[in-house]
Motif scaffolding. Structure first.
Motif, mmCIF file in Angstrom:
data_model
loop_
_atom_site.group_PDB
_atom_site.id
_atom_site.type_symbol
_atom_site.label_atom_id
_atom_site.label_comp_id
_atom_site.label_asym_id
_atom_site.label_seq_id
_atom_site.Cartn_x
_atom_site.Cartn_y
_atom_site.Cartn_z
ATOM 1 N N ILE A 21 34.891 36.743 45.783
ATOM 2 C CA ILE A 21 35.962 37.366 45.606
ATOM 3 C C ILE A 21 36.059 38.512 46.627
ATOM 4 O O ILE A 21 36.775 38.793 47.200
ATOM 5 N N LEU A 25 38.718 39.072 49.385
ATOM 6 C CA LEU A 25 39.731 40.283 49.673
ATOM 7 C C LEU A 25 39.230 40.881 50.939
ATOM 8 O O LEU A 25 40.092 41.501 51.643
ATOM 9 N N VAL A 41 33.561 44.858 43.496
ATOM 10 C CA VAL A 41 34.985 44.847 42.994
ATOM 11 C C VAL A 41 34.717 44.762 41.356
ATOM 12 O O VAL A 41 33.751 43.891 40.994
ATOM 13 N N HIS A 42 35.639 45.160 40.546
ATOM 14 C CA HIS A 42 35.562 45.021 38.995
ATOM 15 C C HIS A 42 36.700 44.603 38.833
ATOM 16 O O HIS A 42 38.139 44.898 39.032
ATOM 17 N N ASP A 43 36.860 43.429 37.929
ATOM 18 C CA ASP A 43 37.892 42.732 37.491
ATOM 19 C C ASP A 43 38.738 43.398 36.436
ATOM 20 O O ASP A 43 38.125 43.796 35.430
ATOM 21 N N GLU A 44 39.693 44.182 36.303
ATOM 22 C CA GLU A 44 40.437 44.775 35.686
ATOM 23 C C GLU A 44 41.675 44.224 34.845
ATOM 24 O O GLU A 44 42.672 44.863 34.446
ATOM 25 N N TYR A 48 42.418 44.324 40.775
ATOM 26 C CA TYR A 48 40.797 44.346 40.980
ATOM 27 C C TYR A 48 40.683 46.051 41.188
ATOM 28 O O TYR A 48 41.574 46.623 42.140
ATOM 29 N N ILE A 50 38.427 48.286 43.291
ATOM 30 C CA ILE A 50 37.332 47.853 44.574
ATOM 31 C C ILE A 50 36.740 49.162 45.071
ATOM 32 O O ILE A 50 37.509 50.352 45.246
ATOM 33 N N LYS A 72 46.168 41.098 41.622
ATOM 34 C CA LYS A 72 45.634 39.786 41.545
ATOM 35 C C LYS A 72 46.365 38.828 42.730
ATOM 36 O O LYS A 72 45.517 37.900 43.146
ATOM 37 N N LYS A 74 47.364 39.648 45.255
ATOM 38 C CA LYS A 74 47.105 39.984 46.525
ATOM 39 C C LYS A 74 48.189 40.599 47.406
ATOM 40 O O LYS A 74 48.027 40.631 48.745
#
Length: 233
Positions: A21, A25, A41-44, A48, A50, A72, A74
């Protein structure tokens, strides 16, 4: 900075380094054109979170990591802070409490609730916080970390005098004495070995603050390392 409220899902895991990922990105035109290195990166859920590092800055300025968001799909990059609608806490990367747990300079108070506090003894705002600590010592146990800032010339001598205390109670009393105007720290005499020992302890504390990205003082965090608005305690 402008507050942006985003509806967020439960926390997921942080991805770092060579995770796909990050490569995905990093390949976005806006990231390449802005010359940002993505650190993690942290999936929220819907976005994301970042942490990026500018690869170029104006001469004389320091490269500092900063947080931003990308949806997500982008299609949208969001700068500034995001606030959780339920807890009202700023959205940030989860921190590993093991980094600082048990490594405080000393503790103060006997309360059941634990607060982690990073303090510069010369900082005027820290002194305001320290003056209210005695009124809260039955409710909270304060885990105190000394974080003398480079632009406070007396912060290191103050920190050495505090750490020279005979025990945790004595160190806490010295911190509170400075908050209330004591200048006794100016009279301390240290041998070369003791000065080095105390400076080593201070550097460890500074390292802990930097590792969890404490940016200023006082920084007060709850038992889950969420930053708190200390005047509301």
């Amino acid at each position: 900075m402008k507050k942006i409220v985003i509806s967020l899902c439960a926390l997921a895991s942080v991805v770092m380094a060579d995770d796909p990922i990050i490569s995905e990105l990093s390949a976005l035109d806006i990231i390449k054109e802005s010359q940002i290195q993505i650190l993690k990166v942290h999936d929220e859920g819907s976005v994301y979170l970042i942490k990026g590092l500018p690869t170029r800055v104006v001469e004389g300025q320091e490269k500092r990591p900063f947080d931003f968001f990308i949806t997500k799909d982008k299609k949208i990059l969001i700068t500034g802070n995001a606030i959780r609608t339920d807890t009202k806490q700023r959205v940030s990367f989860p921190m590993d409490k093991n980094i600082i747990a048990g490594k405080e300079a000393f503790s103060y108070g006997t309360g059941k609730e634990v607060l982690y506090v990073f303090i510069d003894p010369q900082c005027p705002y820290c002194k305001q916080f320290e003056k209210i600590m005695p009124t809260l010592k039955d409710k909270y146990t304060f885990k105190i970390y000394l974080f003398p800032l480079s632009f406070h010339p007396e912060a290191i001598p103050m920190s050495k005098w505090i750490l020279k205390g005979s025990d945790q109670e004595d160190m806490a009393e010295r911190l509170l004495a400075i908050a209330n105007g004591s200048q006794e720290y100016k009279n301390v005499v240290l041998s070369a070995d003791e000065d080095k020992r105390l400076m080593d302890l201070i550097n460890i504390q500074i390292g802990l603050a930097k590792e969890i990205e404490v940016m200023g003082t006082p920084t007060v965090m709850d038992s889950d390392l969420n930053k708190m608005n200390w005047p509301s305690l």
